[in-house]
Design a protein around this motif. Sequence first.
Motif, PDB file in Angstrom:
ATOM      1  N   HIS A  27      37.621  17.717  25.457  1.00 50.73           N
ATOM      2  CA  HIS A  27      36.055  17.640  24.680  1.00 50.73           C
ATOM      3  C   HIS A  27      36.509  18.309  23.361  1.00 50.73           C
ATOM      4  N   ALA A  28      37.456  18.962  23.004  1.00 54.99           N
ATOM      5  CA  ALA A  28      37.670  19.489  21.561  1.00 54.99           C
ATOM      6  C   ALA A  28      38.397  18.384  20.767  1.00 54.99           C
ATOM      7  N   GLY A  29      39.026  17.176  21.380  1.00 54.25           N
ATOM      8  CA  GLY A  29      39.597  16.246  20.497  1.00 54.25           C
ATOM      9  C   GLY A  29      41.101  16.533  20.364  1.00 54.25           C
ATOM     10  N   GLN A  30      41.623  17.536  21.251  1.00 57.22           N
ATOM     11  CA  GLN A  30      43.110  17.573  21.474  1.00 57.22           C
ATOM     12  C   GLN A  30      43.610  16.465  22.453  1.00 57.22           C
ATOM     13  N   ARG A  31      44.839  16.030  22.109  1.00 55.42           N
ATOM     14  CA  ARG A  31      45.334  15.207  22.961  1.00 55.42           C
ATOM     15  C   ARG A  31      46.354  16.066  24.258  1.00 55.42           C
ATOM     16  N   GLY A  32      46.366  15.365  25.116  1.00 58.15           N
ATOM     17  CA  GLY A  32      46.936  16.274  26.535  1.00 58.15           C
ATOM     18  C   GLY A  32      48.208  16.608  26.247  1.00 58.15           C
ATOM     19  N   GLY A  33      49.193  15.687  25.555  1.00 57.68           N
ATOM     20  CA  GLY A  33      50.591  16.278  25.045  1.00 57.68           C
ATOM     21  C   GLY A  33      50.735  17.600  24.234  1.00 57.68           C
ATOM     22  N   ALA A  34      49.559  17.615  23.307  1.00 62.14           N
ATOM     23  CA  ALA A  34      49.777  18.762  22.518  1.00 62.14           C
ATOM     24  C   ALA A  34      49.174  19.871  23.117  1.00 62.14           C
ATOM     25  N   ALA A  35      48.209  19.758  24.079  1.00 61.83           N
ATOM     26  CA  ALA A  35      47.742  21.151  24.903  1.00 61.83           C
ATOM     27  C   ALA A  35      48.668  21.323  25.918  1.00 61.83           C
ATOM     28  N   LEU A  36      49.486  20.433  26.424  1.00 70.04           N
ATOM     29  CA  LEU A  36      50.568  20.675  27.438  1.00 70.04           C
ATOM     30  C   LEU A  36      51.781  21.612  26.558  1.00 70.04           C
ATOM     31  N   ALA A  37      52.145  21.279  25.579  1.00 69.13           N
ATOM     32  CA  ALA A  37      53.046  21.762  24.802  1.00 69.13           C
ATOM     33  C   ALA A  37      52.782  23.226  24.442  1.00 69.13           C
ATOM     34  N   ALA A  38      51.430  23.573  24.029  1.00 69.33           N
ATOM     35  CA  ALA A  38      50.812  24.670  23.844  1.00 69.33           C
ATOM     36  C   ALA A  38      50.908  25.432  25.056  1.00 69.33           C
ATOM     37  N   ALA A  39      50.777  24.945  26.377  1.00 72.35           N
ATOM     38  CA  ALA A  39      50.630  25.783  27.500  1.00 72.35           C
ATOM     39  C   ALA A  39      52.115  26.123  27.914  1.00 72.35           C
ATOM     40  N   LEU A  40      53.039  25.350  27.713  1.00 79.08           N
ATOM     41  CA  LEU A  40      54.486  25.697  27.801  1.00 79.08           C
ATOM     42  C   LEU A  40      54.879  26.845  26.857  1.00 79.08           C
ATOM     43  N   ARG A  41      54.534  26.551  25.703  1.00 81.35           N
ATOM     44  CA  ARG A  41      54.875  27.786  24.656  1.00 81.35           C
ATOM     45  C   ARG A  41      54.209  29.102  25.129  1.00 81.35           C
ATOM     46  N   ALA A  42      53.099  29.120  25.548  1.00 81.61           N
ATOM     47  CA  ALA A  42      52.027  30.153  25.737  1.00 81.61           C
ATOM     48  C   ALA A  42      52.877  31.091  26.992  1.00 81.61           C
ATOM     49  N   ILE A  43      53.448  30.417  27.980  1.00 86.15           N
ATOM     50  CA  ILE A  43      54.175  31.135  29.319  1.00 86.15           C
ATOM     51  C   ILE A  43      55.674  31.210  29.170  1.00 86.15           C
ATOM     52  N   GLN A  44      56.386  30.746  27.945  1.00 86.34           N
ATOM     53  CA  GLN A  44      57.643  30.830  28.009  1.00 86.34           C
ATOM     54  C   GLN A  44      57.988  32.500  28.072  1.00 86.34           C
ATOM     55  N   ASP A  45      59.137  32.729  28.758  1.00 87.89           N
ATOM     56  CA  ASP A  45      59.324  34.184  28.779  1.00 87.89           C
ATOM     57  C   ASP A  45      60.491  34.704  27.737  1.00 87.89           C
ATOM     58  N   GLY A  46      60.028  34.740  26.360  1.00 91.45           N
ATOM     59  CA  GLY A  46      60.986  34.952  25.528  1.00 91.45           C
ATOM     60  C   GLY A  46      61.858  34.147  25.274  1.00 91.45           C
ATOM     61  N   ASP A  47      63.124  34.333  25.108  1.00 99.78           N
ATOM     62  CA  ASP A  47      64.127  33.206  25.332  1.00 99.78           C
ATOM     63  C   ASP A  47      64.999  32.976  26.610  1.00 99.78           C
ATOM     64  N   ASP A  48      64.108  32.304  27.417  1.00102.65           N
ATOM     65  CA  ASP A  48      64.726  32.009  28.654  1.00102.65           C
ATOM     66  C   ASP A  48      65.696  30.870  28.700  1.00102.65           C
ATOM     67  N   GLY A  49      66.200  30.396  27.540  1.00108.30           N
ATOM     68  CA  GLY A  49      67.071  29.490  27.696  1.00108.30           C
ATOM     69  C   GLY A  49      66.695  28.052  27.448  1.00108.30           C
ATOM     70  N   VAL A  50      65.263  27.806  27.719  1.00104.26           N
ATOM     71  CA  VAL A  50      64.901  26.446  27.565  1.00104.26           C
ATOM     72  C   VAL A  50      63.741  26.319  26.645  1.00104.26           C
TER      73      VAL A  50
END
Length: 132
Positions: A27-50
Amino acid sequence: MLRPVENRPCVVVCSTCRHSADAREDHAGQRGGAALAAALRAIQDGDDGVQVEEMPCLFACQRHCVVHIRAPGRIGYVLGDFAPDAASAEAILDFATRHAQSEHGQVPYVQWHDGVKGHFLVRTPPEGFVAV
């Protein structure tokens, strides 16, 4: 056209992927892939190696929210049809971490997060190898 990144365990997210099977953007005009990348970065546990990287179009356009899980010397996987949310990001990172910790990239099914089951599209051999 190519940007060098560290050769380490990584989730490459298609930043231009559709939001869902029915919608290109949210609804805000954001692509799903960009939103998924943001979600992945938001829950990364510091430098978890991935590492999380974005790349426009992984050419899996029949799907939405597609990622490529890879690590040096390991079989890689392309997964798709995720919701661009924290639950999907958690499942992807859990599998990617187990993948990185495995010897050849093969994670026993019993260790798969339920959130990745049914999302596998392609298995890719590591550079210089094929699976036997």
